[in-house]
Design a protein around this motif. Structure first.
Motif, short mmCIF file in Angstrom:
data_model
loop_
_atom_site.label_atom_id
_atom_site.label_comp_id
_atom_site.label_asym_id
_atom_site.label_seq_id
_atom_site.Cartn_x
_atom_site.Cartn_y
_atom_site.Cartn_z
N THR A 193 0.86 -1.18 0.00
CA THR A 193 0.00 0.00 0.00
C THR A 193 0.89 1.22 0.00
N ALA A 194 0.31 2.37 -0.26
CA ALA A 194 1.11 3.58 -0.41
C ALA A 194 1.69 4.06 0.90
N SER A 195 1.13 3.67 2.01
CA SER A 195 1.65 4.13 3.29
C SER A 195 1.42 3.07 4.35
N ARG A 233 0.18 8.99 -5.56
CA ARG A 233 -0.19 8.10 -4.45
C ARG A 233 -1.66 7.71 -4.45
N PRO A 234 -2.59 8.60 -4.82
CA PRO A 234 -3.99 8.15 -4.87
C PRO A 234 -4.20 6.94 -5.77
N ALA A 241 -3.08 3.76 -4.01
CA ALA A 241 -3.75 3.41 -2.76
C ALA A 241 -4.32 1.99 -2.84
N ARG A 242 -4.39 1.46 -4.06
CA ARG A 242 -4.90 0.09 -4.27
C ARG A 242 -3.74 -0.88 -4.46
#
Length: 201
Positions: free
Chosen positions: A98-100, A170-171, A174-175
């Motif tokens: 995931t991005a974070s 990043r959006p 997010a997947r």
């Protein structure tokens, strides 16, 4: 002064803006938001050192002792194969992609070791940055350092934009599926570059 610097900027950007192991790593770190400043700084400083080495004439040593490039090429190919294997594993087993907030994220030492290897075990960096840019710079005589400064500025602009600008994507990442696609692409690029290094095509 401005003309050689502008020429160096254009030449530096032309050589650095390409799909490669180093750029893929900078992009991934930027997307993850992990040690981005460290990665960008290492890339910028490394390019500046390599450009300076070319202007000082180290490129002639590289040209005169091709065995050095062969050793670096084989070591780089082995490293890229290993890195590609890890990327492929992440693509097929996206447990924490995931991005974070990833678990098991590499620490600064591991990131530093990886970016140094991707930079300094790449034989093309010696042929392009040291030999080619060094030769182009020395064609400007007393203004060669202005050319070198322009080329180094190109590295600063590119790596800063790639590393810190990646957060805009990043959006999309997010997947987990997006990370699987990215890591799958990175794995393919690494294997291709490894084969290219090993067999010299």
């Amino acid at each position: 002064m401005l003309a050689p610097a502008g020429t160096g900027l254009g030449a530096g950007l032309a050589l650095i803006i390409a799909i490669g192991a180093q750029n893929a790593f900078v992009l991934r770190q930027g997307l993850r938001g992990e040690h981005v400043g460290l990665v960008v700084l290492v890339c910028m400083v490394s390019d500046a050192v390599l450009i300076a080495a070319g202007i000082f004439g180290i490129g002639e040593v590289v040209r005169a002792v091709p065995a050095v490039v062969v050793v670096i090429r084989l070591a780089g190919a082995a490293f890229l194969l290993a890195y590609g294997a890890f990327a492929a594993r992440r693509a097929f087993h996206p447990g924490t992609l995931t991005a974070s907030g990833q678990q098991g994220a590499p620490g600064p030492r591991a990131v530093l070791a990886t970016v140094l290897a991707l930079t300094w075990l790449n034989p093309h960096v010696y042929l392009d940055t040291v030999l080619l840019l060094g030769t182009l710079a020395n064609e400007h005589g007393e203004l060669r350092w202005w050319f070198g400064a322009g080329a180094a500025l190109g590295s600063v602009l590119w790596f800063s934009a790639l590393g810190f600008g990646a957060r805009l994507l990043r959006p999309v990442f997010a997947r987990p599926a997006a990370w699987r696609v990215l890591d799958g692409g990175i794995a393919l690029v690494m294997v291709f570059l490894a084969a290219r290094m090993a067999f010299g095509f």
